[in-house]
Design a protein around this motif. Structure first.
Motif, mmCIF file in Angstrom:
data_model
loop_
_atom_site.group_PDB
_atom_site.id
_atom_site.type_symbol
_atom_site.label_atom_id
_atom_site.label_comp_id
_atom_site.label_asym_id
_atom_site.label_seq_id
_atom_site.Cartn_x
_atom_site.Cartn_y
_atom_site.Cartn_z
ATOM 1 N N SER A 30 0.805 -1.219 0.000
ATOM 2 C CA SER A 30 0.000 0.000 0.000
ATOM 3 C C SER A 30 0.839 1.271 0.000
ATOM 4 O O SER A 30 0.294 2.376 -0.111
ATOM 5 C CB SER A 30 -0.946 0.001 1.211
ATOM 6 N N SER A 35 -4.692 1.024 -1.026
ATOM 7 C CA SER A 35 -5.041 -0.157 -0.235
ATOM 8 C C SER A 35 -6.052 -1.035 -0.964
ATOM 9 O O SER A 35 -5.969 -2.269 -0.915
ATOM 10 C CB SER A 35 -5.602 0.278 1.122
ATOM 11 N N TYR A 85 -10.255 0.839 6.509
ATOM 12 C CA TYR A 85 -9.484 1.830 5.756
ATOM 13 C C TYR A 85 -10.094 3.225 5.900
ATOM 14 O O TYR A 85 -9.387 4.224 6.030
ATOM 15 C CB TYR A 85 -9.419 1.442 4.281
#
Length: 281
Positions: A30, A35, A85
């Motif tokens: 990432s 991501s 996330y």
């Protein structure tokens, strides 16, 4: 059935090691791609590895009920990652990461107690100790503005997604080990594609991030070991042990990347080891 057999202990810890290593590799990936792009590559690799294993062991396509459980598991797990996330983007990692990890372990405990009855006292003590250890080891250092609670809702939502994955994929085990996981990871892949399309990030090339491909292989291993663990023990105990995966991530970051690990995180690792001892006794 005993709370956990020696085989179950080994598979649960191997699942934690595999998933923790997968998270470490995904984190490295990432840094070069987003991501969600890393999740696409990882899911694709996991599907390929699990499909090959299902073919080698001659597992047939899961039954309808198991297919539905596996689809639910993969979709909810991917949505849990999306919530995590989002929480890390808008809130404090010191709150989001540990809350998602602890809720992810706690939810199967609640469901397992309802379905199978309460485990023994030592096992419950191991759950409590393990939950505290997971919180500490997943918690990042608070910034100078203090810990705060921003992003807590996203962390709790992510934890429910992860915990739901543990519960749902365990219900699909009657059709084998690899075949249900192929369906689950395929669902995760589709959800990841939808996320990337929504964010207009583009589909990455596998050559862009070998680390993301490695993360997928390790993720496949974690899933297989978890399936084996819950087949040899109570689902809630398997889920708590495998939820100790942040410990592996922290140790790898310290050893390979030379990242500084806070004292409370090392304490969390020790508490997780103590929890394993209680659960396995």
């Amino acid at each position: 059935m005993e709370a956990f057999s020696s085989l179950g202990v080994g598979c649960g810890l191997l699942a934690a090691l595999s998933w923790g290593s997968s998270d470490f590799s995904g984190g490295v990936a990432s840094k070069r791609i987003s991501s969600f792009q890393a999740l696409i590559l990882g899911s694709l690799t996991a599907v390929a590895v699990l499909t090959l294993c299902a073919w080698f062991y001659r597992e047939s396509f899961p039954q309808v009920e198991d297919t539905l459980w596996a689809l639910a598991a993969g979709s909810l797990g991917a949505l849990g990652i999306a919530a995590l996330y989002h929480g890390l983007a808008v809130g404090s990692a010191a709150v989001v990461a540990p809350s998602s990890a602890v809720v992810g372990a706690l939810f199967p405990v609640v469901v397992g107690t309802f379905l199978e009855g309460p485990p023994g006292g030592r096992t419950y003590a191991g759950f409590v100790l393990g939950g505290l250890g997971i919180w500490l080891v997943a918690r990042s250092a608070a910034n100078g503005r203090g810990l705060g609670l921003k992003g807590l809702g996203a962390g709790l939502t992510a934890g429910l997604g992860f915990g739901s994955y543990f519960v749902c994929i365990a219900q699909a085990a009657s059709s084998g080990i690899f075949a249900p996981l192929v369906v689950a990871k395929a669902a995760s892949f589709v959800v990841a594609l939808g996320m990337v399309a929504l964010l207009r990030q583009g589909v990455p090339s596998p050559a862009q991030s070998p680390a993301a491909l490695l993360a997928g292989v390790l993720d496949a291993g974690g899933n297989v070991f978890y399936m084996l663990a819950q087949q040899n023990a109570r689902m809630d105990v398997a889920a708590v042990l495998t939820s100790m995966y942040p410990a592996a991530t922290v140790v790898l970051a310290a050893v390979i990347l030379k990242e500084r690990v806070a004292g409370f995180q090392w304490l969390g690792v020790v508490l997780c080891l103590g929890a394993v001892s209680l659960i396995a006794s």
